[in-house]
Design an enzyme around this catalytic site. Structure first.
Site, mmCIF file in Angstrom:
data_model
loop_
_atom_site.group_PDB
_atom_site.id
_atom_site.type_symbol
_atom_site.label_atom_id
_atom_site.label_comp_id
_atom_site.label_asym_id
_atom_site.label_seq_id
_atom_site.Cartn_x
_atom_site.Cartn_y
_atom_site.Cartn_z
ATOM 1 N N GLU A 215 -13.813 -36.275 61.356
ATOM 2 C CA GLU A 215 -13.177 -36.117 60.044
ATOM 3 C C GLU A 215 -12.767 -37.513 59.591
ATOM 4 O OE1 GLU A 215 -9.348 -34.102 57.805
ATOM 5 O OE2 GLU A 215 -9.696 -33.666 59.926
ATOM 6 N N CYS A 249 -6.306 -37.234 53.895
ATOM 7 C CA CYS A 249 -7.694 -37.389 53.449
ATOM 8 C C CYS A 249 -8.031 -36.529 52.242
ATOM 9 C CB CYS A 249 -8.646 -37.093 54.603
ATOM 10 S SG CYS A 249 -8.469 -35.432 55.272
#
Length: 350
Positions: A215, A249
């Protein structure tokens, strides 16, 4: 064996490999017990776990509850609810040439899994991948982020107390420890973080033919045109820069806005800002602080760039370098060559 009777990284991985080969982690009862132990750990030690995160970056306690505790508890409960069904063989059809055979898919654990935690959500990004790995019947090594040392120590303290020590280990340390871990043969690796380090993890995993879940960060734009609900859009954009001070994010790095939507969005962002911060500007106790001085200085270089390149500040702009704090700040008409447009921001600047 290392000094003081502590197993080396190599010995730790070999020990977990032996546990996995014994098939101790495969039964439903073992998996369920580990997940229940994690849930009990969260309940028994909520205040200490919460404080370890809240004090790390002066994160508001409500934010800790929402982004750490709720997510972790939901992950554990979801795994417990679905564990039996996940473990059941799934029948699949076969071709006529295989008649009268039958076939089924059986989900098997991979082996020994490595979880790299991240500093921005030091509990969530250690515990949620751990839940997945345990539910799948694996042995696990967790390496918390060294940039969140209080949380890292607390993670180690409680996980080692509640989980099966024959099938689980926490290894603390910096980049040198991560490098040594990547020399080991793992069967899957979870990593959350920068693209630069993600490449290092990926390359090391490729040498061992190890699967990975990465990720990674990046430039994430929002696109806004005249059809938008400007109030909702503005609140969502600003919320991404408020939560964890944009160190997340899913926050939009920048917004691409059509000419007809520019002024309505600008007005809506001002309204949203004053709704979020009724005093007119954000206060240092209302938002999370930045992780360290180096990250603060990187963002201040963006904030203090020449206005002709950086763009006009619509709202925000306050900061306190000594306490690693920058208010959520919105810019207008930022040029493509601006620092903010060259690298992932990962902070409270939009």
């Amino acid at each position: 064996m290392a000094d003081g009777g502590i197993l080396s990284i190599d010995e730790t991985v070999k020990k977990l490999r032996g546990t996995f080969k014994s098939q101790k982690t495969k039964p439903y009862e073992w998996r369920k017990a580990q997940l229940q132990a994690m849930l009990q750990m969260m309940q028994d030690n909520e205040e200490e776990l919460r404080e370890s995160v809240a004090t790390e970056m002066r994160k508001p306690k409500l934010e800790v509850k929402m982004t750490e505790f709720s997510t972790i508890r939901n992950a554990i409960k979801h795994a417990l609810k679905n564990l039996k069904s996940w473990m059941k063989p799934v029948p699949v059809s076969t071709d006529i040439v295989q008649f009268p055979s039958t076939a089924k898919i059986i989900n098997e654990p991979l082996g020994v899994v490595l979880v790299f935690g991240a500093w921005n959500f030091p509990l969530n990004l250690c515990f949620v991948p751990l839940v997945d790995a345990l539910a799948a019947g694996n042995c696990v090594v967790v390496k918390p982020s060294e940039l969140a040392p209080k949380a890292s120590a607390t993670v180690k303290k409680f996980l080692e107390k509640y989980l099966d020590p024959e099938a689980f280990a926490v290894i603390e340390g910096g980049a040198d420890v991560a490098e040594e871990l990547l020399k080991q043969k793992f069967d899957h690796i979870f990593y959350t973080g920068s693209e630069r380090v993600g490449r290092i993890v990926y390359e090391a995993a490729a040498k061992q033919l190890t699967s990975v879940t990465l990720e990674l960060g990046g430039k994430s734009p929002a696109f806004v045109d005249e059809s938008a609900n400007f109030e909702t859009t503005a609140r969502r954009l600003l919320f991404g820069k408020h939560i964890n001070s944009g160190q997340i994010c899913i926050a939009a790095d920048y917004a691409l806005v059509t000419k007809g939507a520019m002024e309505p969005l600008r007005a809506a962002l001002l309204d949203a800002y004053h709704h979020f911060y009724p005093k007119g500007e954000a206060a240092k106790d209302e938002t999370t602080h930045l992780v360290h001085q180096r990250h603060t200085d990187r963002l201040l270089a963006m904030l203090n760039e020449d206005e002709k390149v950086r763009g006009e500040i619509v709202v925000g702009g306050q900061y306190d370098r000594d306490s690693n704090w920058i208010a959520p700040t919105v810019f207008y008409n930022t040029k493509p060559e601006a620092r903010m447009m060259q690298d992932e921001i990962f902070g409270p600047l939009l």
